[in-house]
Design a protein around this motif. Structure first.
Motif, short mmCIF file in Angstrom:
data_model
loop_
_atom_site.label_atom_id
_atom_site.label_comp_id
_atom_site.label_asym_id
_atom_site.label_seq_id
_atom_site.Cartn_x
_atom_site.Cartn_y
_atom_site.Cartn_z
N GLU A 1 0.93 -1.12 0.17
CA GLU A 1 0.05 -0.02 0.12
C GLU A 1 1.17 1.36 -0.10
O GLU A 1 1.82 1.37 0.51
CB GLU A 1 -0.79 -0.02 1.31
CG GLU A 1 -1.64 1.28 1.64
CD GLU A 1 -2.50 1.66 0.36
OE1 GLU A 1 -3.28 0.92 -0.12
OE2 GLU A 1 -2.28 3.03 -0.01
N GLY A 2 0.57 2.26 -0.92
CA GLY A 2 1.45 3.36 -0.87
C GLY A 2 1.07 4.32 0.24
O GLY A 2 2.04 5.06 0.83
N ALA A 3 -0.13 4.47 0.63
CA ALA A 3 -0.37 5.64 1.73
C ALA A 3 0.20 5.19 3.23
O ALA A 3 0.26 3.78 3.21
CB ALA A 3 -1.87 5.61 2.02
N PRO A 4 0.18 5.84 3.90
CA PRO A 4 0.84 5.42 5.32
C PRO A 4 -0.04 4.58 6.03
O PRO A 4 0.31 3.88 6.97
CB PRO A 4 1.03 6.87 6.14
CG PRO A 4 0.35 7.90 5.45
CD PRO A 4 0.19 7.18 3.85
N THR A 5 -1.57 4.53 5.93
CA THR A 5 -2.31 3.82 6.51
C THR A 5 -3.18 2.89 5.58
O THR A 5 -3.39 3.31 4.50
CB THR A 5 -3.15 4.51 7.25
OG1 THR A 5 -3.74 5.61 6.89
CG2 THR A 5 -2.62 5.24 8.52
N PRO A 6 -3.60 1.64 5.88
CA PRO A 6 -4.31 0.90 4.89
C PRO A 6 -5.63 1.40 4.83
O PRO A 6 -6.29 1.96 5.57
CB PRO A 6 -3.91 -0.62 5.47
CG PRO A 6 -3.91 -0.40 6.86
CD PRO A 6 -3.21 0.82 7.12
N GLY A 7 -6.40 0.82 3.70
CA GLY A 7 -7.61 0.96 3.82
C GLY A 7 -8.48 1.83 2.55
O GLY A 7 -9.72 1.54 2.16
N GLY A 8 -7.55 2.40 1.86
CA GLY A 8 -8.23 3.24 0.69
C GLY A 8 -9.56 3.96 1.12
O GLY A 8 -9.54 4.74 2.10
N GLY A 9 -10.54 3.48 0.46
CA GLY A 9 -11.98 4.03 0.74
C GLY A 9 -12.38 3.78 2.06
O GLY A 9 -13.63 4.10 2.44
N CYS A 10 -11.76 2.84 3.17
CA CYS A 10 -12.51 2.61 4.44
C CYS A 10 -11.46 3.04 5.21
O CYS A 10 -10.71 2.05 5.98
CB CYS A 10 -12.55 1.27 4.35
SG CYS A 10 -13.97 0.65 3.27
#
Ligand SMILES: Cc1cc2nc3c(=O)[nH]c(=O)nc-3n(C[C@H](O)[C@H](O)[C@H](O)COP(=O)(O)OP(=O)(O)OC[C@H]3O[C@@H](n4cnc5c(N)ncnc54)[C@H](O)[C@@H]3O)c2cc1C
Length: 515
Positions: A70-79
């Motif tokens: 995952e690119g963002a620091p936290t997982p989940g995208g739209g959640c």
């Protein structure tokens, strides 16, 4: 440390042809007894949105070793759920209301019982305020809703009744690629006959302003002009869901979806790595399959010259939909809606009459910013007191705008709220606005602020991202697409991921046909 992938409940073993006990290539035990990662996976998933994680879970359940990047620091995208305004106020960054999760066959699995027990149901799934203190409301009960619509009650009951009774059948046939033979042909034929039409056409069955407005509010989730084909289908599916399963929010926020998916993935031995944007597939650990939870626009860069020109051109024709401008507020108390039904509604559709909503949506598609935009508002605090400190509330909203718009629409959205809830402005303690042009800063899948993974026109509802018998296959050995830009499209249901994973299993690991 990466764990063995042989798991209870696996339906087949990916290395059935290699019965040796050492066939697990993904770990090595050193002489000292330490387990060493040899970074070769059966599958690597890029992106941890609900579809990426649903794909990862489906693959891990089949016994594969799976790693998610995952690119963002936290997982989940739209959640995801975060303190976006003030300390102690927890806001859903993206998705907030979950009719599609509640209908999804994937989330019906008993391993998600804990997640489903956190779904909390507002007394009114959605309401649509009108000038003069009136409102149309979709209650859980079809009959109560029909009764509230007075002279249009009977027509409403006739229109929605079959889809409410057959909601599970409908979901099973709608949350799949559109050309798969339906399992429930009678329900689907009935749904197709009316759902393929425009909301404007179907609204002709109603003679009163509230009934027509109620349909407009639900149909406008398609982010299309209400005169466009299939907009009725969006409205009917979402309204039938309101009666059949509700439009719940998650206690504590939508991040609970991500936690549940990650718990299951970890239990099955899968792993997750955050904070690593993937620019090219060459950056990934070696794997037999790569499953991409990305926008089609990213495929060219990720796959590089191996992507056949024909597919590159076809995917280049994929159209984004309009964008959204998102606004979150920290409030000192509940919103003072004039209409009673709105005070206990989880979701509100703002925009006035059918004609006003239709005009706003048509303007957005034509590239203009409406003065009075159609807005979707969610007030989780009506059922979830954990989102804000004592007595205070969070409020979530977005309005539709042209793709790529950099306009701050918070003033126009607040004016729409104030129109139906005078005094709202006095409650505002904090506010955070993200214009459409900035939506992709945190998640490149939201191209130009399009949160649905692509325009929901007739062609792309049918075939996304390209016309193909199996749209999850990217025509490069071992590469698959699983994002909301594949069928059945946007929303938190996980089914794009499930279908992509089943395709991987069928193509590469001896699994049964995907559907
Ligand atoms: C403001 C907003 C409100 C919404 N409201 C609702 C709602 O109420 N109900 C509902 O059902 N749906 C809602 N949605 C839609 C829903 O969130 C999406 O349709 C759904 O999240 C799509 O899931 P996905 O897995 O396809 O993609 P996403 O959830 O977008 O996840 C994709 C993930 O992949 C990562 N990624 C992308 N490219 C790369 C890369 N190159 N390298 C590494 N990582 C990468 C991203 O960072 C992201 O985490 C909303 C969306 C938004 C933005």
């Amino acid at each position: 440390m990466y764990l063995p992938f042989n798991t209870p409940g696996a339906t087949f073993h990916p290395h059935a042809t290699d019965p040796s006990p050492d066939c697990n290539r993904h770990r090595r035990v050193t002489a000292a007894g330490t387990v060493v990662d040899v970074t070769v996976y059966d599958a690597v998933v890029v992106g941890s949105g609900p579809n990426g994680l649903a794909a990862a879970v489906t693959l891990a359940r089949a016994g594969l070793s799976v790693h998610v990047v995952e690119g963002a620091p936290t997982p989940g995208g739209g959640c995801r759920t975060e303190e976006l305004t003030l300390p102690g106020f927890r806001h859903d960054v993206c998705s907030a209301a979950h009719p599609l999760l509640t209908l999804s066959p994937f989330f019906a699995d008993p391993v998600f019982d804990g997640l489903r027990s956190r779904l909390v149901q507002p007394a009114v799934p959605f309401a649509h305020p009108l000038d003069g203190g009136r409102a149309a409301a979709a209650y859980r009960s079809l009959d109560a809703t029909a009764d509230g619509l007075g002279p249009d009650g009977a027509a409403y009951r006739r229109l929605l009744g079959p889809f409410v009774d057959g909601a599970a059948e409908l979901a099973a046939d709608v949350l799949v690629p559109a050309w798969r033979l339906p399992r429930h042909p009678v329900t689907m034929a009935r749904f197709g006959a009316v759902g393929l039409r425009s909301a404007q056409h179907v609204a002709g069955r109603f003679g009163t302003t509230p009934a027509r407005a109620l349909l407009a509010g639900a149909a406008a989730h398609a982010v299309r002009p209400l005169s466009a084909p299939v907009t009725a289908g969006f409205g009917l599916l979402l309204t039938a869901a309101a009666h059949a399963v509700g439009w719940p929010v998650l206690a504590g926020g939508s991040a609970a979806v991500t936690r549940a998916l990650l718990d299951e993935l970890t239990r099955l031995g899968g792993t997750l790595e955050c904070g690593r944007w993937v620019g090219t597939l060459d950056d990934l650990p070696r794997s037999t399959a790569v499953v991409l939870d990305v926008a089609p626009a990213a495929l060219s860069g990720l796959v590089g010259p191996a992507l056949p020109d024909r597919y590159r051109r076809a995917v280049g024709r994929f159209r984004s939909g309009p964008g959204v401008c998102k606004v979150d507020w920290a409030l000192s108390g509940p919103v003072p809606w004039t209409a009673e039904a709105c005070r206990s509604a989880g979701t509100l559709h703002l925009g006035g009459t059918f004609e006003e909503v239709a005009a706003a949506e048509a303007a957005v598609t034509a590239g203009r910013h409406p003065d009075r935009p159609y807005c979707i508002v969610v007030q989780p605090g009506v059922v979830d007191p954990t989102r804000a400190p004592d007595g205070r509330r969070t409020l979530w909203a977005y309005c539709h705008v042209p793709n790529g718009s950099d306009r701050d629409m918070s003033g126009a959205v607040e004016a729409q709220i104030e129109r139906f809830a005078p005094g709202f402005g006095d409650l505002v303690l904090g506010r955070r606005t993200v214009p459409a042009s900035r939506m992709s800063d945190a998640n490149p899948n939201y191209v130009g602020g399009d949160i649905g993974g692509g325009a929901n026109d007739l062609a792309q509802t049918w075939a996304r991202p390209v016309p193909a018998r199996n749209p999850y296959r990217v025509p490069v050995q071992g590469v698959y697409l699983c994002s909301a830009s594949t069928p059945p499209g946007g929303g938190v249901h996980g089914m794009c991921g499930v279908h992509a994973a089943r395709t991987v299993l069928a193509d590469l690991f001896g699994g049964p046909p995907p559907w």
